[in-house]
Design a protein around this motif. Structure first.
Motif, PDB file in Angstrom:
ATOM      1  N   THR A 303     -74.000 -35.674  49.810  1.00  0.00           N
ATOM      2  CA  THR A 303     -74.072 -34.365  50.282  1.00  0.00           C
ATOM      3  C   THR A 303     -75.061 -33.644  49.279  1.00  0.00           C
ATOM      4  O   THR A 303     -75.266 -32.453  49.239  1.00  0.00           O
ATOM      5  CB  THR A 303     -73.164 -33.618  50.337  1.00  0.00           C
ATOM      6  N   LEU A 304     -75.678 -34.590  48.287  1.00  0.00           N
ATOM      7  CA  LEU A 304     -76.750 -33.783  47.307  1.00  0.00           C
ATOM      8  C   LEU A 304     -77.748 -32.927  47.577  1.00  0.00           C
ATOM      9  O   LEU A 304     -78.444 -33.511  48.763  1.00  0.00           O
ATOM     10  CB  LEU A 304     -76.983 -35.042  46.280  1.00  0.00           C
ATOM     11  N   THR A 305     -77.952 -31.907  46.939  1.00  0.00           N
ATOM     12  CA  THR A 305     -78.984 -30.996  47.418  1.00  0.00           C
ATOM     13  C   THR A 305     -80.047 -30.857  46.201  1.00  0.00           C
ATOM     14  O   THR A 305     -79.566 -31.051  44.820  1.00  0.00           O
ATOM     15  CB  THR A 305     -78.844 -29.526  47.865  1.00  0.00           C
ATOM     16  N   GLU A 306     -81.333 -30.673  46.476  1.00  0.00           N
ATOM     17  CA  GLU A 306     -82.154 -30.283  45.248  1.00  0.00           C
ATOM     18  C   GLU A 306     -81.763 -29.364  44.287  1.00  0.00           C
ATOM     19  O   GLU A 306     -81.765 -29.194  43.179  1.00  0.00           O
ATOM     20  CB  GLU A 306     -83.391 -30.434  45.806  1.00  0.00           C
ATOM     21  N   SER A 307     -81.019 -28.163  44.916  1.00  0.00           N
ATOM     22  CA  SER A 307     -80.723 -27.190  44.078  1.00  0.00           C
ATOM     23  C   SER A 307     -79.481 -27.567  43.209  1.00  0.00           C
ATOM     24  O   SER A 307     -79.579 -27.066  41.929  1.00  0.00           O
ATOM     25  CB  SER A 307     -79.985 -25.846  45.036  1.00  0.00           C
ATOM     26  N   GLU A 308     -78.801 -28.445  43.500  1.00  0.00           N
ATOM     27  CA  GLU A 308     -77.730 -29.169  42.719  1.00  0.00           C
ATOM     28  C   GLU A 308     -78.648 -29.812  41.469  1.00  0.00           C
ATOM     29  O   GLU A 308     -77.721 -29.882  40.214  1.00  0.00           O
ATOM     30  CB  GLU A 308     -76.872 -29.822  43.244  1.00  0.00           C
ATOM     31  N   VAL A 309     -79.353 -30.546  41.672  1.00  0.00           N
ATOM     32  CA  VAL A 309     -80.029 -31.287  40.419  1.00  0.00           C
ATOM     33  C   VAL A 309     -80.672 -30.004  39.625  1.00  0.00           C
ATOM     34  O   VAL A 309     -80.490 -30.161  38.521  1.00  0.00           O
ATOM     35  CB  VAL A 309     -81.125 -32.097  41.181  1.00  0.00           C
ATOM     36  N   THR A 310     -81.164 -29.053  40.288  1.00  0.00           N
ATOM     37  CA  THR A 310     -81.858 -27.964  39.394  1.00  0.00           C
ATOM     38  C   THR A 310     -80.542 -27.418  38.457  1.00  0.00           C
ATOM     39  O   THR A 310     -80.744 -26.896  37.345  1.00  0.00           O
ATOM     40  CB  THR A 310     -82.564 -26.811  40.360  1.00  0.00           C
ATOM     41  N   ASP A 311     -79.482 -26.925  39.196  1.00  0.00           N
ATOM     42  CA  ASP A 311     -78.379 -26.210  38.367  1.00  0.00           C
ATOM     43  C   ASP A 311     -77.868 -27.349  37.390  1.00  0.00           C
ATOM     44  O   ASP A 311     -77.717 -26.804  36.195  1.00  0.00           O
ATOM     45  CB  ASP A 311     -77.313 -26.041  39.704  1.00  0.00           C
ATOM     46  N   ALA A 312     -77.726 -28.397  37.659  1.00  0.00           N
ATOM     47  CA  ALA A 312     -77.308 -29.582  36.478  1.00  0.00           C
ATOM     48  C   ALA A 312     -78.267 -29.521  35.409  1.00  0.00           C
ATOM     49  O   ALA A 312     -77.988 -29.529  34.176  1.00  0.00           O
ATOM     50  CB  ALA A 312     -77.073 -30.863  37.183  1.00  0.00           C
ATOM     51  N   ALA A 313     -79.533 -29.319  35.602  1.00  0.00           N
ATOM     52  CA  ALA A 313     -80.526 -29.513  34.476  1.00  0.00           C
ATOM     53  C   ALA A 313     -80.424 -28.165  33.898  1.00  0.00           C
ATOM     54  O   ALA A 313     -80.654 -28.245  32.753  1.00  0.00           O
ATOM     55  CB  ALA A 313     -82.128 -29.643  35.080  1.00  0.00           C
ATOM     56  N   ALA A 314     -80.427 -27.114  34.501  1.00  0.00           N
ATOM     57  CA  ALA A 314     -80.181 -25.862  33.786  1.00  0.00           C
ATOM     58  C   ALA A 314     -78.836 -26.004  32.847  1.00  0.00           C
ATOM     59  O   ALA A 314     -78.706 -24.867  31.976  1.00  0.00           O
ATOM     60  CB  ALA A 314     -80.082 -24.717  34.814  1.00  0.00           C
ATOM     61  N   GLY A 316     -77.774 -28.398  31.081  1.00  0.00           N
ATOM     62  CA  GLY A 316     -78.078 -29.293  30.108  1.00  0.00           C
ATOM     63  C   GLY A 316     -77.830 -30.671  30.263  1.00  0.00           C
ATOM     64  O   GLY A 316     -77.665 -31.425  29.476  1.00  0.00           O
ATOM     65  N   ASP A 317     -77.771 -31.044  31.647  1.00  0.00           N
ATOM     66  CA  ASP A 317     -77.570 -32.404  32.006  1.00  0.00           C
ATOM     67  C   ASP A 317     -79.125 -33.215  31.720  1.00  0.00           C
ATOM     68  O   ASP A 317     -79.931 -32.787  32.203  1.00  0.00           O
ATOM     69  CB  ASP A 317     -77.284 -32.490  33.316  1.00  0.00           C
ATOM     70  N   ASP A 318     -79.050 -34.154  30.839  1.00  0.00           N
ATOM     71  CA  ASP A 318     -80.212 -34.792  30.589  1.00  0.00           C
ATOM     72  C   ASP A 318     -81.027 -35.556  31.678  1.00  0.00           C
ATOM     73  O   ASP A 318     -82.207 -35.485  31.945  1.00  0.00           O
ATOM     74  CB  ASP A 318     -80.048 -35.718  29.315  1.00  0.00           C
ATOM     75  N   ALA A 319     -80.067 -36.322  32.525  1.00  0.00           N
ATOM     76  CA  ALA A 319     -80.674 -36.908  33.534  1.00  0.00           C
ATOM     77  C   ALA A 319     -81.187 -36.126  34.705  1.00  0.00           C
ATOM     78  O   ALA A 319     -82.213 -36.351  35.206  1.00  0.00           O
ATOM     79  CB  ALA A 319     -79.450 -37.935  34.166  1.00  0.00           C
ATOM     80  N   ALA A 320     -80.660 -34.947  35.019  1.00  0.00           N
ATOM     81  CA  ALA A 320     -81.053 -34.220  35.847  1.00  0.00           C
ATOM     82  C   ALA A 320     -82.535 -33.488  35.418  1.00  0.00           C
ATOM     83  O   ALA A 320     -83.414 -33.211  36.137  1.00  0.00           O
ATOM     84  CB  ALA A 320     -80.029 -32.903  36.046  1.00  0.00           C
ATOM     85  N   ASP A 321     -82.687 -33.244  34.262  1.00  0.00           N
ATOM     86  CA  ASP A 321     -83.734 -32.479  33.403  1.00  0.00           C
ATOM     87  C   ASP A 321     -84.771 -33.639  33.625  1.00  0.00           C
ATOM     88  O   ASP A 321     -86.055 -33.159  34.034  1.00  0.00           O
ATOM     89  CB  ASP A 321     -83.462 -32.195  32.124  1.00  0.00           C
ATOM     90  N   GLY A 322     -84.411 -34.885  33.300  1.00  0.00           N
ATOM     91  CA  GLY A 322     -85.497 -35.926  33.517  1.00  0.00           C
ATOM     92  C   GLY A 322     -86.252 -35.935  34.893  1.00  0.00           C
ATOM     93  O   GLY A 322     -87.238 -36.200  35.187  1.00  0.00           O
ATOM     94  N   ILE A 323     -85.330 -35.824  36.053  1.00  0.00           N
ATOM     95  CA  ILE A 323     -85.739 -35.775  37.268  1.00  0.00           C
ATOM     96  C   ILE A 323     -86.558 -34.552  37.571  1.00  0.00           C
ATOM     97  O   ILE A 323     -87.869 -34.707  38.073  1.00  0.00           O
ATOM     98  CB  ILE A 323     -84.540 -35.841  38.120  1.00  0.00           C
TER      99      ILE A 323
END
Length: 416
Positions: A303-314, A316-323
């Motif tokens: 169920t992953l959304t692009e907004s969840e990836v953005t939120d994870a990066a914000a 401090g998640d390094d993997a999400a920030d790398g994406i």
């Protein structure tokens, strides 16, 4: 000797002069015969006669004279006119692949009614998950009817309808076949569907309409530049090309299609940022290589959304920030290639990515600014949000009405 032309010349000249007056009326609020004389170079007698005709035909309203309005005190009181901006309406429809909306507007573009409806969770890489042609036609009618009901105007007053779809559109309003069938599914005979509702009906590519909106809207990012690209980026990528203030469509309406990205190193597809954010996020989660405390690893890949990836990066998640960095590099590369090809001043990013991945646009803009490419364009997010295509559809419908106004009859049904 050409007696036919000579006989028709006075009427032709009168028609051309009437068009000039209407063109002025569309840009003015209240105006006088003197204003029209200064703008058109016509004589007072000609202006007054044409204005009387346009009042009778329902296009202009004659207001109280200037003396009665308290703004003119000496000499002959000036007759004052204004466009009858509710003499008719237009409808703009955004028939997107996952959402449809319709907007009813008056002749000044003021919104009178609006309706929208989600279709279903879908993506262009899986055509089986998209709504079928019958459903899309039904939903287009549904949002049209709902917007018209909210506007409380009579359907017989509709002058023009413009429909935006995520596919190329040829001069006949049709989409060419492609291997997946996606283009024709996105445009399942919409021109025919609405042909009986207005004298002027058109179907246009959604990115082209976004470009029109960016050029014409008071908040548009293309108002002060001559050449720009409106890039719609979500599940896929589409481009509206405004070159030297003219929209470029191409022979079959495919000038803004991005299939050439299949051959660009570092891009290799026309997949959009939202789609790639989910795809790379799912790959990272399922790889088993994320640290135990990774915020991204705790998300559900199904169920992953692009907004969840953005939120994870914000957070401090390094993997999400790398994406997000990978997405920014991808977007920057696309913009630099487009700049090299078309020598545009600006790329304006709209669509789902402008809302869900603003950090990616900002990072890509910095990468482009730091490049040494002399043709690299400015990159900015669209300020029009989800309304870009609908706004462009309304403006496009209005432009059709302005071009053919003298063929229309305000106050009467214009549909056979």
């Amino acid at each position: 000797m050409k007696p036919t032309v000579a006989a028709s010349s006075p009427q032709l000249l009168r028609t051309l002069n009437a068009r000039h007056i209407l063109e002025y009326a569309w840009t003015a609020t209240v105006f006088t015969a003197s204003d029209l004389m200064a703008a058109t170079g016509l004589t007072r007698a000609t202006v007054i006669g044409l204005c009387d005709d346009l009042v009778q035909r329902g296009w202009l309203a004659e207001l109280g004279n200037a003396r009665a309005a308290g703004i003119y005190r000496k000499g002959r009181p000036a007759r004052r006119y204004a466009l009858r901006d509710q003499a008719g309406v237009v409808v703009g429809i955004d028939a997107g692949h996952d959402q449809m909306s319709a907007t009813v507007a008056d002749l000044r573009g003021r919104v009178l009614g609006h309706a929208e409806e989600r279709i279903l969770a879908s993506s262009p890489e899986s055509i089986e998950r998209l709504a079928d042609a019958t459903t899309r036609r039904r939903m287009a009618r549904s949002v049209f009817d709902a917007a018209l009901a909210e506007s409380q105007v009579d359907a017989s007053t509709i002058f023009g309808i413009s429909i935006g779809v995520p596919s190329p559109i040829d001069s006949a309003g049709e989409s060419p076949p492609n291997r997946s069938g996606f283009w024709q599914l996105m445009n399942p005979g919409l021109l025919e569907l609405f042909a009986g509702y207005a004298p002027l009906v058109s179907v246009e590519n959604d990115a082209n309409l976004a470009a029109i909106a960016e050029q014409s809207s008071s908040h548009g990012g293309g108002r002060e530049v001559d050449s720009f690209i409106a890039l719609l980026v979500g599940e896929g990528i589409g481009a509206g090309l405004m070159i030297d203030r003219r929209l470029v469509r191409g022979r079959r309406g495919g000038a803004g299609e991005m299939r050439f990205l299949d051959y660009v190193d570092g891009v290799r597809s026309a997949n959009g940022l939202a789609l790639m954010a989910r795809q790379w996020g799912i790959e990272a989660i399922r790889s088993g290589h994320l640290p135990a405390d990774s915020l991204l690893a705790k998300l559900d890949p199904d169920t992953l959304t692009e907004s969840e990836v953005t939120d994870a990066a914000a957070r401090g998640d390094d993997a999400a920030d790398g994406i997000l960095n990978r997405l920014a590099e991808r977007l920057a590369r696309i913009c630099i290639v487009l700049g090299d090809l078309l020598d545009v001043e600006r790329v304006i990013v709209g669509g789902a990515a402008a809302l869900s991945l603003p950090t990616v646009i900002d990072r890509a803009a910095r990468l482009i600014a730091a490049s040494d490419d002399p043709t690299a364009p400015d990159l900015v997010p669209s300020a029009l949000g989800r309304e870009a295509v609908g706004t462009g559809a309304v403006e496009h419908a209005l432009s059709l009405v302005r071009e053919r106004a003298l063929e229309l009859r305000p106050g009467t049904s214009n549909v056979a």
